[in-house]
Design a protein around this motif. Structure first.
Motif, PDB file in Angstrom:
ATOM      1  N   ALA A  86      47.107  10.067 -18.068  1.00 58.18           N
ATOM      2  CA  ALA A  86      46.191   9.264 -17.815  1.00 58.18           C
ATOM      3  C   ALA A  86      46.341   7.679 -18.152  1.00 58.18           C
ATOM      4  O   ALA A  86      45.608   6.951 -17.777  1.00 58.18           O
ATOM      5  CB  ALA A  86      44.963   9.646 -18.817  1.00 58.18           C
ATOM      6  N   GLN A  99      39.094  13.787 -19.230  1.00 57.02           N
ATOM      7  CA  GLN A  99      37.876  14.417 -19.353  1.00 57.02           C
ATOM      8  C   GLN A  99      38.379  15.749 -18.636  1.00 57.02           C
ATOM      9  O   GLN A  99      38.721  15.831 -17.711  1.00 57.02           O
ATOM     10  CB  GLN A  99      36.785  13.705 -18.688  1.00 57.02           C
ATOM     11  CG  GLN A  99      35.405  14.369 -18.745  1.00 57.02           C
ATOM     12  CD  GLN A  99      34.420  13.464 -17.919  1.00 57.02           C
ATOM     13  OE1 GLN A  99      34.547  12.636 -17.302  1.00 57.02           O
ATOM     14  NE2 GLN A  99      33.049  13.664 -18.519  1.00 57.02           N
ATOM     15  N   ARG A 100      37.609  17.000 -19.298  1.00 55.52           N
ATOM     16  CA  ARG A 100      37.812  18.106 -18.722  1.00 55.52           C
ATOM     17  C   ARG A 100      36.679  18.712 -18.089  1.00 55.52           C
ATOM     18  O   ARG A 100      35.459  18.026 -18.447  1.00 55.52           O
ATOM     19  CB  ARG A 100      38.330  19.032 -19.868  1.00 55.52           C
ATOM     20  CG  ARG A 100      39.811  18.639 -20.289  1.00 55.52           C
ATOM     21  CD  ARG A 100      39.954  19.653 -21.310  1.00 55.52           C
ATOM     22  NE  ARG A 100      41.764  19.466 -21.986  1.00 55.52           N
ATOM     23  CZ  ARG A 100      42.735  19.885 -21.826  1.00 55.52           C
ATOM     24  NH1 ARG A 100      42.680  21.264 -21.423  1.00 55.52           N
ATOM     25  NH2 ARG A 100      43.942  19.397 -22.294  1.00 55.52           N
ATOM     26  N   ARG A 114      38.096  -1.552 -25.115  1.00 56.32           N
ATOM     27  CA  ARG A 114      37.309  -0.802 -24.360  1.00 56.32           C
ATOM     28  C   ARG A 114      38.135  -0.668 -23.058  1.00 56.32           C
ATOM     29  O   ARG A 114      38.160   0.631 -22.486  1.00 56.32           O
ATOM     30  CB  ARG A 114      36.085  -1.322 -23.953  1.00 56.32           C
ATOM     31  CG  ARG A 114      35.334  -0.648 -22.811  1.00 56.32           C
ATOM     32  CD  ARG A 114      33.844  -1.298 -22.639  1.00 56.32           C
ATOM     33  NE  ARG A 114      32.896  -1.054 -23.975  1.00 56.32           N
ATOM     34  CZ  ARG A 114      32.443   0.058 -24.367  1.00 56.32           C
ATOM     35  NH1 ARG A 114      32.755   1.133 -23.647  1.00 56.32           N
ATOM     36  NH2 ARG A 114      31.684   0.046 -25.391  1.00 56.32           N
ATOM     37  N   SER A 130      29.460   4.995 -26.005  1.00 53.83           N
ATOM     38  CA  SER A 130      28.478   4.387 -25.434  1.00 53.83           C
ATOM     39  C   SER A 130      28.134   3.051 -25.915  1.00 53.83           C
ATOM     40  O   SER A 130      27.702   2.191 -25.210  1.00 53.83           O
ATOM     41  CB  SER A 130      27.236   5.337 -25.535  1.00 53.83           C
ATOM     42  OG  SER A 130      27.122   5.535 -26.783  1.00 53.83           O
ATOM     43  N   PHE A 150      32.864   9.973 -24.185  1.00 53.12           N
ATOM     44  CA  PHE A 150      32.772   8.522 -23.937  1.00 53.12           C
ATOM     45  C   PHE A 150      32.161   7.742 -24.963  1.00 53.12           C
ATOM     46  O   PHE A 150      31.229   8.219 -25.755  1.00 53.12           O
ATOM     47  CB  PHE A 150      32.082   8.249 -22.729  1.00 53.12           C
ATOM     48  CG  PHE A 150      32.829   8.614 -21.346  1.00 53.12           C
ATOM     49  CD1 PHE A 150      33.766   7.908 -20.869  1.00 53.12           C
ATOM     50  CD2 PHE A 150      32.164   9.988 -20.695  1.00 53.12           C
ATOM     51  CE1 PHE A 150      34.290   8.345 -19.654  1.00 53.12           C
ATOM     52  CE2 PHE A 150      32.821  10.080 -19.645  1.00 53.12           C
ATOM     53  CZ  PHE A 150      33.817   9.590 -19.067  1.00 53.12           C
ATOM     54  N   ASP A 170      39.802   7.870 -21.491  1.00 54.41           N
ATOM     55  CA  ASP A 170      38.786   8.849 -21.493  1.00 54.41           C
ATOM     56  C   ASP A 170      38.355   9.324 -19.843  1.00 54.41           C
ATOM     57  O   ASP A 170      37.964  10.765 -20.055  1.00 54.41           O
ATOM     58  CB  ASP A 170      37.212   8.046 -21.895  1.00 54.41           C
ATOM     59  CG  ASP A 170      37.011   7.870 -23.338  1.00 54.41           C
ATOM     60  OD1 ASP A 170      38.025   8.525 -24.170  1.00 54.41           O
ATOM     61  OD2 ASP A 170      36.308   7.266 -23.901  1.00 54.41           O
ATOM     62  N   ARG A 171      38.286   8.466 -18.902  1.00 52.77           N
ATOM     63  CA  ARG A 171      37.982   9.149 -17.661  1.00 52.77           C
ATOM     64  C   ARG A 171      39.094  10.066 -17.059  1.00 52.77           C
ATOM     65  O   ARG A 171      38.455  11.329 -16.818  1.00 52.77           O
ATOM     66  CB  ARG A 171      37.765   7.938 -16.629  1.00 52.77           C
ATOM     67  CG  ARG A 171      36.725   7.213 -16.903  1.00 52.77           C
ATOM     68  CD  ARG A 171      36.348   6.188 -15.541  1.00 52.77           C
ATOM     69  NE  ARG A 171      35.102   5.481 -15.717  1.00 52.77           N
ATOM     70  CZ  ARG A 171      34.924   4.337 -15.626  1.00 52.77           C
ATOM     71  NH1 ARG A 171      36.197   3.644 -15.433  1.00 52.77           N
ATOM     72  NH2 ARG A 171      33.779   3.779 -16.065  1.00 52.77           N
ATOM     73  N   ALA A 172      40.303   9.763 -17.492  1.00 52.74           N
ATOM     74  CA  ALA A 172      41.346  10.654 -16.834  1.00 52.74           C
ATOM     75  C   ALA A 172      41.496  11.882 -17.760  1.00 52.74           C
ATOM     76  O   ALA A 172      41.925  12.985 -17.051  1.00 52.74           O
ATOM     77  CB  ALA A 172      42.525   9.777 -16.866  1.00 52.74           C
ATOM     78  N   LEU A 178      38.950   3.288 -21.893  1.00 49.77           N
ATOM     79  CA  LEU A 178      38.187   3.670 -20.704  1.00 49.77           C
ATOM     80  C   LEU A 178      38.880   4.521 -19.789  1.00 49.77           C
ATOM     81  O   LEU A 178      38.613   5.558 -19.562  1.00 49.77           O
ATOM     82  CB  LEU A 178      37.449   2.629 -20.091  1.00 49.77           C
ATOM     83  CG  LEU A 178      36.106   2.989 -19.227  1.00 49.77           C
ATOM     84  CD1 LEU A 178      35.155   3.920 -19.903  1.00 49.77           C
ATOM     85  CD2 LEU A 178      35.479   1.831 -18.501  1.00 49.77           C
ATOM     86  N   PRO A 179      40.093   4.103 -19.392  1.00 50.42           N
ATOM     87  CA  PRO A 179      40.835   4.852 -18.306  1.00 50.42           C
ATOM     88  C   PRO A 179      41.282   6.167 -18.946  1.00 50.42           C
ATOM     89  O   PRO A 179      41.399   7.287 -18.394  1.00 50.42           O
ATOM     90  CB  PRO A 179      41.756   4.056 -17.991  1.00 50.42           C
ATOM     91  CG  PRO A 179      41.701   2.595 -18.323  1.00 50.42           C
ATOM     92  CD  PRO A 179      40.606   2.743 -19.528  1.00 50.42           C
ATOM     93  N   THR A 211      47.260   3.978 -18.294  1.00 48.16           N
ATOM     94  CA  THR A 211      47.586   2.943 -17.286  1.00 48.16           C
ATOM     95  C   THR A 211      48.803   1.967 -17.698  1.00 48.16           C
ATOM     96  O   THR A 211      49.258   1.177 -17.274  1.00 48.16           O
ATOM     97  CB  THR A 211      46.301   2.109 -16.787  1.00 48.16           C
ATOM     98  OG1 THR A 211      45.878   1.409 -18.209  1.00 48.16           O
ATOM     99  CG2 THR A 211      45.409   2.965 -16.306  1.00 48.16           C
TER     100      THR A 211
END
Length: 102
Positions: A30, A98-99, A87, A5, A3, A94-96, A91-92, A32
């Motif tokens: 991932a 992520q392993r 961002r 920061s 992520f 990075d979140r989706a 951000l979506p 959108t």
């Protein structure tokens, strides 16, 4: 994926553990927004006034004991939009993407 920061820069690189096919599949799942394949290893996403070009290149294999993981060098290049727009687009992803792990 790590992520961000602080402020999201216009251009940065990451090393990820995935094959090119896994990365492309996960990116599409991932995102959108629509993901366009510009060329092999080059993807483009657009969110409003912001464009994100992602360049993927094979990076070798990471070995942990008997486990071998393919790595990729991934360059993210934003154009247009503000830092907040960057961002919102990142951000979506990075979140989706992520392993599991520690």
């Amino acid at each position: 994926m790590a992520f961000i920061s602080g402020p999201v820069p216009e251009c940065f690189e990451r090393e990820v553990t995935a094959s090119p096919a896994e990365f492309a599949r996960d990116l599409r799942k991932a995102s959108t927004v629509e993901v366009e394949t510009v060329a092999p290893g080059h993807f483009r996403l657009r969110g409003g006034a912001t464009r994100l070009d992602i360049h993927v290149a094979a990076g070798g294999v990471r070995r942990i004991g008997l486990l071998e993981l393919p790595t990729l060098s991934v360059r993210y290049e934003f154009s247009g939009g503000s830092e907040a727009d960057r961002r919102a687009l990142l951000l979506p992803l990075d979140r989706a993407m992520q392993r599991g792990g520690g």
